[in-house]
Design an enzyme around this catalytic site. Structure first.
Site, mmCIF file in Angstrom:
data_model
loop_
_atom_site.group_PDB
_atom_site.id
_atom_site.type_symbol
_atom_site.label_atom_id
_atom_site.label_comp_id
_atom_site.label_asym_id
_atom_site.label_seq_id
_atom_site.Cartn_x
_atom_site.Cartn_y
_atom_site.Cartn_z
ATOM 1 N N LEU A 118 0.831 -1.197 0.000
ATOM 2 C CA LEU A 118 0.000 0.000 0.000
ATOM 3 C C LEU A 118 0.868 1.251 0.000
ATOM 4 O O LEU A 118 1.916 1.298 0.652
ATOM 5 C CB LEU A 118 -0.918 0.009 1.221
ATOM 6 C CG LEU A 118 -1.820 -1.210 1.410
ATOM 7 C CD1 LEU A 118 -2.862 -0.937 2.478
ATOM 8 C CD2 LEU A 118 -2.486 -1.629 0.113
ATOM 9 N N GLY A 137 1.160 -5.261 1.295
ATOM 10 C CA GLY A 137 0.120 -5.347 0.267
ATOM 11 C C GLY A 137 0.606 -6.034 -1.010
ATOM 12 O O GLY A 137 -0.199 -6.615 -1.754
ATOM 13 N N ASN A 180 4.450 -7.841 6.660
ATOM 14 C CA ASN A 180 5.309 -7.268 7.704
ATOM 15 C C ASN A 180 4.653 -6.129 8.479
ATOM 16 O O ASN A 180 5.325 -5.331 9.119
ATOM 17 C CB ASN A 180 6.605 -6.750 7.053
ATOM 18 C CG ASN A 180 6.343 -5.677 6.007
ATOM 19 O OD1 ASN A 180 5.348 -5.742 5.292
ATOM 20 N ND2 ASN A 180 7.202 -4.685 5.912
ATOM 21 N N GLU A 181 3.312 -6.060 8.424
ATOM 22 C CA GLU A 181 2.612 -4.912 9.007
ATOM 23 C C GLU A 181 2.990 -4.632 10.462
ATOM 24 O O GLU A 181 3.193 -3.484 10.851
ATOM 25 C CB GLU A 181 1.085 -5.094 8.900
ATOM 26 C CG GLU A 181 0.499 -4.798 7.536
ATOM 27 C CD GLU A 181 0.699 -5.930 6.543
ATOM 28 O OE1 GLU A 181 1.311 -6.955 6.905
ATOM 29 O OE2 GLU A 181 0.251 -5.795 5.396
HETATM 30 C C1 LIG Z 1 -4.886 -1.161 15.177
HETATM 31 C C2 LIG Z 1 -4.764 -0.909 13.698
HETATM 32 C C3 LIG Z 1 -3.820 0.165 13.414
HETATM 33 C C4 LIG Z 1 -3.638 0.634 12.250
HETATM 34 C C5 LIG Z 1 -4.290 0.090 11.057
HETATM 35 C C6 LIG Z 1 -4.020 0.975 9.933
HETATM 36 C C7 LIG Z 1 -3.843 0.565 8.752
HETATM 37 C C8 LIG Z 1 -3.901 -0.835 8.376
HETATM 38 C C9 LIG Z 1 -3.306 -1.057 7.041
HETATM 39 C C10 LIG Z 1 -2.716 -2.423 7.076
HETATM 40 C C11 LIG Z 1 -2.183 -2.840 5.797
HETATM 41 C C12 LIG Z 1 -1.016 -2.423 5.337
HETATM 42 C C13 LIG Z 1 -0.462 -3.031 4.125
HETATM 43 C C14 LIG Z 1 0.686 -2.308 3.491
HETATM 44 O O1 LIG Z 1 0.955 -2.620 2.381
HETATM 45 S S1 LIG Z 1 1.520 -1.080 4.325
HETATM 46 C C15 LIG Z 1 2.885 -0.683 3.276
HETATM 47 C C16 LIG Z 1 4.043 -1.489 3.699
HETATM 48 N N1 LIG Z 1 5.115 -1.416 2.756
HETATM 49 C C17 LIG Z 1 6.373 -1.529 3.120
HETATM 50 O O2 LIG Z 1 6.685 -1.678 4.269
HETATM 51 C C18 LIG Z 1 7.385 -1.455 2.016
HETATM 52 C C19 LIG Z 1 8.369 -0.392 2.267
HETATM 53 N N2 LIG Z 1 9.325 -0.352 1.175
HETATM 54 C C20 LIG Z 1 10.397 -1.191 1.078
HETATM 55 O O3 LIG Z 1 10.582 -2.084 1.849
HETATM 56 C C21 LIG Z 1 11.362 -0.904 -0.025
HETATM 57 O O4 LIG Z 1 11.062 0.364 -0.564
HETATM 58 C C22 LIG Z 1 11.356 -1.956 -1.183
HETATM 59 C C23 LIG Z 1 11.956 -3.271 -0.681
HETATM 60 C C24 LIG Z 1 9.963 -2.200 -1.738
HETATM 61 C C25 LIG Z 1 12.247 -1.421 -2.338
HETATM 62 O O5 LIG Z 1 13.496 -1.078 -1.818
HETATM 63 P P1 LIG Z 1 14.482 -0.142 -2.684
HETATM 64 O O6 LIG Z 1 15.735 -0.040 -1.901
HETATM 65 O O7 LIG Z 1 14.556 -0.618 -4.064
HETATM 66 O O8 LIG Z 1 13.728 1.276 -2.739
HETATM 67 P P2 LIG Z 1 13.650 2.410 -1.616
HETATM 68 O O9 LIG Z 1 14.843 3.276 -1.732
HETATM 69 O O10 LIG Z 1 13.362 1.821 -0.300
HETATM 70 O O11 LIG Z 1 12.341 3.191 -2.091
HETATM 71 C C26 LIG Z 1 12.343 3.953 -3.273
HETATM 72 C C27 LIG Z 1 11.312 5.033 -3.133
HETATM 73 O O12 LIG Z 1 10.009 4.431 -2.999
HETATM 74 C C28 LIG Z 1 9.368 4.946 -1.836
HETATM 75 N N3 LIG Z 1 8.514 3.887 -1.247
HETATM 76 C C29 LIG Z 1 8.890 2.681 -0.816
HETATM 77 N N4 LIG Z 1 7.841 1.980 -0.370
HETATM 78 C C30 LIG Z 1 6.770 2.773 -0.500
HETATM 79 C C31 LIG Z 1 5.374 2.623 -0.188
HETATM 80 N N5 LIG Z 1 4.855 1.483 0.340
HETATM 81 N N6 LIG Z 1 4.550 3.653 -0.455
HETATM 82 C C32 LIG Z 1 5.024 4.791 -0.986
HETATM 83 N N7 LIG Z 1 6.339 4.998 -1.302
HETATM 84 C C33 LIG Z 1 7.196 3.998 -1.059
HETATM 85 C C34 LIG Z 1 10.538 5.310 -0.925
HETATM 86 O O13 LIG Z 1 10.107 6.214 0.038
HETATM 87 C C35 LIG Z 1 11.505 5.882 -1.900
HETATM 88 O O14 LIG Z 1 11.060 7.188 -2.233
HETATM 89 P P3 LIG Z 1 12.125 8.365 -2.461
HETATM 90 O O15 LIG Z 1 12.897 8.485 -1.190
HETATM 91 O O16 LIG Z 1 12.969 7.915 -3.610
HETATM 92 O O17 LIG Z 1 11.275 9.559 -2.763
#
Ligand SMILES: CC/C=C\C/C=C\CCC/C=C/CC(=O)SCCNC(=O)CCNC(=O)[C@H](O)C(C)(C)COP(=O)(O)OP(=O)(O)OC[C@H]1O[C@@H](n2cnc3c(N)ncnc32)[C@H](O)[C@@H]1OP(=O)(O)O
Length: 287
Positions: A109, A154, A178-179
């Site tokens: 997400l 997601g 990994n939430e």
């Molecule tokens: C009691 C209940 C409480 C709360 C409930 C509330 C909500 C419930 C919702 C539950 C469900 C959630 C599901 C989800 O999907 S949450 C999202 C989780 N995602 C992650 O943790 C992924 C994070 N990202 C990574 O691990 C790495 O980016 C990845 C391995 C995918 C790629 O690594 P790489 O080294 O290639 O790139 P990065 O340098 O890390 O990232 C590049 C740019 O992309 C941006 N980025 C990364 N992930 C996201 C994302 N999920 N959304 C938006 N943007 C993202 C990152 O910031 C970098 O941006 P810039 O710095 O270049 O601008």
């Protein structure tokens, strides 16, 4: 149950979901006259590209939204529209989902969608997340995820929403729900889908510790079905798809439908869906 089975034979799982009262879904019988042949065979949109090979009946959906294919409202909307078009296309029986980005399948997400947005926008976003899962998990098509990069949260949900997962054999690519590591909680239907994939105990450990698995470890617990070298992921998915399509559609669909009905909490029911949407929207709003 007899009714459900009768309907599943007639409409497939998507049809059964619609019988269970979610809004408009389309069985394979329902072919929209609105799409021209050209539109059906190739659609290009900014974040998603779809190629349907009419001779094999297999579509390849490529996610192409840099930097990390995060699931924003726009992305999810496009994804669902493409899925719906394919679902309505009688000539399409199988769907392969992959990424055009190097190293990332989907980052899950879009974090920006969960920060500082109005309750209305949060609700709309969460509805789109639900819709993505319902459309994918309930699809009448055979679905394969060709996971050619990391797929956390997601992104993992999208992968386990498919019938089969082939991942690139690279220990640097990780996948998992990994939430909890982020201090948030995976909703119950994420949990159901994971339990249906890896079993109860593995899912419990995985969710509570918010584990991300390397590709080899993901294979060990059954989170993915097969590992292949990077350059073979798509061809393996195509080969595997031909085995899935050797099974008559109706038999595969009924089997899947019965399995899901017995093993999944009732998100397809309107009230469960609305309650989930409400809880999560409030949570996101107050994060
Ligand atoms: C009691 C209940 C409480 C709360 C409930 C509330 C909500 C419930 C919702 C539950 C469900 C959630 C599901 C989800 O999907 S949450 C999202 C989780 N995602 C992650 O943790 C992924 C994070 N990202 C990574 O691990 C790495 O980016 C990845 C391995 C995918 C790629 O690594 P790489 O080294 O290639 O790139 P990065 O340098 O890390 O990232 C590049 C740019 O992309 C941006 N980025 C990364 N992930 C996201 C994302 N999920 N959304 C938006 N943007 C993202 C990152 O910031 C970098 O941006 P810039 O710095 O270049 O601008």
């Amino acid at each position: 149950m007899a009714n459900v089975l009768r309907n599943s034979a007639k409409f497939g799982f998507s049809g059964v979901l619609s019988q269970l009262s979610i809004h408009s879904r389309h069985g394979r019988e329902c072919v929209s006259p609105c799409f021209s042949l050209q539109q059906r065979n190739n659609s290009t949109s900014p974040k998603i590209k779809v190629d349907l090979d009419s001779s094999t009946g297999v579509a390849v959906l490529r996610m192409q939204s840099p930097p990390v294919n995060s699931l924003s409202l726009d992305f999810l909307t496009e994804f669902c529209i493409n899925l719906e078009k394919l679902e309505m296309d009688r000539s399409c029986r199988g769907l392969i989902i992959t990424s055009t980005l190097s190293k990332v399948f989907s980052a899950g997400l879009d974090i920006m969608e969960m920060y500082g947005k109005s309750p209305e926008r949060c609700g709309e976003f969460w509805k789109a997340v639900q819709e993505m899962w319902l459309k994918l998990y309930g699809s009448n098509m055979a679905t394969i995820a060709a996971i050619n990069g990391s797929s956390p949260a997601g992104g993992c949900l999208m992968s386990i929403g498919c019938d089969y997962r082939i991942m690139v054999d690279n220990p640097r690519y990780s996948i998992g729900l990994n939430e909890t590591q982020l201090g948030i909680v995976a909703p119950f239907w994420f949990k159901d889908t994971l339990v249906n994939t890896v079993g109860n105990r593995a899912a419990e450990l995985s969710l509570e510790l918010g584990l991300l698995y390397s590709a080899p470890d993901a294979l060990k617990i059954g989170l993915v079905d097969q590992l292949v070298p990077e350059d073979q992921v798509l061809s393996t998915a195509q080969d595997t798809m031909s085995k899935w399509l050797a099974i008559p559609d109706h038999a595969r669909q009924i089997d899947q439908c019965v399995y899901i009905i017995y093993n999944t909490s009732p998100l397809p029911l309107d009230h469960a869906r609305q309650m989930d949407q409400c809880v999560i929207s409030v949570c996101i709003y107050y994060i």
